[in-house]
Design a protein around this motif. Structure first.
Motif, PDB file in Angstrom:
ATOM      1  N   GLY A   1       0.778  -1.229   0.000  1.00 17.69           N
ATOM      2  CA  GLY A   1       0.000   0.000   0.000  1.00 17.69           C
ATOM      3  C   GLY A   1       0.808   1.277   0.000  1.00 17.69           C
ATOM      4  N   LYS A   2       2.118   1.185  -0.238  1.00 16.45           N
ATOM      5  CA  LYS A   2       2.972   2.371  -0.267  1.00 16.45           C
ATOM      6  C   LYS A   2       3.825   2.381  -1.528  1.00 16.45           C
ATOM      7  CE  LYS A   2       3.321   2.909   4.691  1.00 16.45           C
ATOM      8  NZ  LYS A   2       4.197   3.119   5.828  1.00 16.45           N
ATOM      9  N   VAL A   3       4.075   3.580  -2.045  1.00 16.11           N
ATOM     10  CA  VAL A   3       4.938   3.723  -3.214  1.00 16.11           C
ATOM     11  C   VAL A   3       6.375   3.446  -2.786  1.00 16.11           C
ATOM     12  CG1 VAL A   3       5.829   5.307  -4.955  1.00 16.11           C
ATOM     13  CG2 VAL A   3       3.410   5.381  -4.335  1.00 16.11           C
ATOM     14  N   THR A   4       7.010   2.509  -3.467  1.00 10.10           N
ATOM     15  CA  THR A   4       8.389   2.144  -3.125  1.00 10.10           C
ATOM     16  C   THR A   4       9.404   2.605  -4.168  1.00 10.10           C
ATOM     17  OG1 THR A   4       8.116  -0.028  -4.173  1.00 10.10           O
ATOM     18  CG2 THR A   4       7.672   0.128  -1.804  1.00 10.10           C
ATOM     19  N   GLU A   5       8.918   2.874  -5.384  1.00  9.61           N
ATOM     20  CA  GLU A   5       9.835   3.296  -6.434  1.00  9.61           C
ATOM     21  C   GLU A   5       9.083   4.119  -7.469  1.00  9.61           C
ATOM     22  OE1 GLU A   5      13.266   0.946  -8.628  1.00  9.61           O
ATOM     23  OE2 GLU A   5      11.309   0.329  -9.370  1.00  9.61           O
ATOM     24  N   TYR A   6       9.681   5.242  -7.862  1.00  9.77           N
ATOM     25  CA  TYR A   6       9.133   6.110  -8.898  1.00  9.77           C
ATOM     26  C   TYR A   6       9.917   5.853 -10.177  1.00  9.77           C
ATOM     27  CZ  TYR A   6       7.157   8.545  -4.901  1.00  9.77           C
ATOM     28  OH  TYR A   6       6.478   8.852  -3.748  1.00  9.77           O
ATOM     29  N   ARG A   7       9.196   5.736 -11.292  1.00  7.72           N
ATOM     30  CA  ARG A   7       9.845   5.440 -12.570  1.00  7.72           C
ATOM     31  C   ARG A   7       9.431   6.465 -13.617  1.00  7.72           C
ATOM     32  NH1 ARG A   7       8.511  -1.044 -12.611  1.00  7.72           N
ATOM     33  NH2 ARG A   7       9.893  -1.570 -10.888  1.00  7.72           N
ATOM     34  N   VAL A   8      10.372   6.835 -14.465  1.00  9.14           N
ATOM     35  CA  VAL A   8      10.080   7.755 -15.562  1.00  9.14           C
ATOM     36  C   VAL A   8      10.652   7.201 -16.860  1.00  9.14           C
ATOM     37  CG1 VAL A   8       9.924   9.866 -14.189  1.00  9.14           C
ATOM     38  CG2 VAL A   8      12.132   9.171 -15.103  1.00  9.14           C
ATOM     39  N   ASN A   9       9.965   7.513 -17.920  1.00  7.48           N
ATOM     40  CA  ASN A   9      10.422   7.248 -19.272  1.00  7.48           C
ATOM     41  C   ASN A   9      10.553   8.637 -19.888  1.00  7.48           C
ATOM     42  OD1 ASN A   9      10.421   6.942 -22.071  1.00  7.48           O
ATOM     43  ND2 ASN A   9       9.208   5.082 -21.998  1.00  7.48           N
ATOM     44  N   VAL A  10      11.774   9.063 -20.189  1.00 10.63           N
ATOM     45  CA  VAL A  10      11.999  10.427 -20.669  1.00 10.63           C
ATOM     46  C   VAL A  10      12.645  10.407 -22.044  1.00 10.63           C
ATOM     47  CG1 VAL A  10      12.229  11.345 -18.340  1.00 10.63           C
ATOM     48  CG2 VAL A  10      14.267  10.675 -19.571  1.00 10.63           C
ATOM     49  N   LYS A  11      12.430  11.510 -22.774  1.00 12.90           N
ATOM     50  CA  LYS A  11      13.100  11.731 -24.042  1.00 12.90           C
ATOM     51  C   LYS A  11      14.078  12.881 -23.820  1.00 12.90           C
ATOM     52  CE  LYS A  11       9.539   9.922 -26.979  1.00 12.90           C
ATOM     53  NZ  LYS A  11       8.706  10.122 -28.165  1.00 12.90           N
ATOM     54  N   ILE A  12      15.335  12.635 -24.104  1.00 13.70           N
ATOM     55  CA  ILE A  12      16.388  13.624 -23.907  1.00 13.70           C
ATOM     56  C   ILE A  12      16.853  14.113 -25.280  1.00 13.70           C
ATOM     57  CG2 ILE A  12      18.737  13.997 -23.062  1.00 13.70           C
ATOM     58  CD1 ILE A  12      18.089  12.015 -20.823  1.00 13.70           C
ATOM     59  N   THR A  13      16.819  15.432 -25.453  1.00 14.62           N
ATOM     60  CA  THR A  13      17.222  16.036 -26.719  1.00 14.62           C
ATOM     61  C   THR A  13      18.599  16.669 -26.558  1.00 14.62           C
ATOM     62  OG1 THR A  13      14.919  16.549 -27.201  1.00 14.62           O
ATOM     63  CG2 THR A  13      16.589  17.731 -28.479  1.00 14.62           C
ATOM     64  N   PHE A  14      19.482  16.389 -27.524  1.00 14.26           N
ATOM     65  CA  PHE A  14      20.816  16.973 -27.478  1.00 14.26           C
ATOM     66  C   PHE A  14      21.238  17.392 -28.873  1.00 14.26           C
ATOM     67  CE2 PHE A  14      21.276  12.441 -28.031  1.00 14.26           C
ATOM     68  CZ  PHE A  14      22.311  12.291 -28.945  1.00 14.26           C
ATOM     69  N   GLU A  15      22.155  18.353 -28.907  1.00 12.16           N
ATOM     70  CA  GLU A  15      22.653  18.873 -30.176  1.00 12.16           C
ATOM     71  C   GLU A  15      23.825  18.029 -30.661  1.00 12.16           C
ATOM     72  OE1 GLU A  15      24.363  22.992 -32.191  1.00 12.16           O
ATOM     73  OE2 GLU A  15      23.791  22.967 -30.088  1.00 12.16           O
ATOM     74  N   VAL A  16      23.773  17.683 -31.933  1.00 10.93           N
ATOM     75  CA  VAL A  16      24.864  16.943 -32.570  1.00 10.93           C
ATOM     76  C   VAL A  16      25.782  17.966 -33.215  1.00 10.93           C
ATOM     77  CG1 VAL A  16      25.461  15.248 -34.330  1.00 10.93           C
ATOM     78  CG2 VAL A  16      23.343  14.999 -33.027  1.00 10.93           C
ATOM     79  N   ILE A  17      27.040  17.929 -32.824  1.00  8.95           N
ATOM     80  CA  ILE A  17      28.006  18.887 -33.345  1.00  8.95           C
ATOM     81  C   ILE A  17      28.939  18.195 -34.323  1.00  8.95           C
ATOM     82  CG2 ILE A  17      29.911  20.415 -32.750  1.00  8.95           C
ATOM     83  CD1 ILE A  17      28.505  20.986 -30.159  1.00  8.95           C
TER      84      ILE A  17
END
Length: 66
Positions: A50-66
């Motif tokens: 009954g308790k949250v034990t772990e938070y999870r995220v799925n993220v998109k990371i944008t970066f510049e290609v040099i």
């Protein structure tokens, strides 16, 4: 003209979704330079007794290609 690339990263934290997002960016920054932004694609949590034990995220990371 800048060329940007997007990668998808999964991360977790026992504190919060914000901390999980920070973990994703920090880990990605170890091998990816010029990170410009992060987009939180999905959030979820693991629950035990009954308790949250772990938070999870799925993220998109944008970066510049040099």
């Amino acid at each position: 003209m800048a060329i940007l690339k997007v990668i998808e990263v999964l991360a977790n934290s026992d504190k919060s979704w914000e901390d999980a997002t920070n973990n994703a960016v920090e880990q990605a920054a170890k091998s990816v330079n010029n990170i410009r932004s992060v987009y939180i694609n999905e959030q979820s949590a693991q629950v035990k007794d009954g308790k949250v034990t772990e938070y999870r995220v799925n993220v998109k990371i944008t970066f510049e290609v040099i």
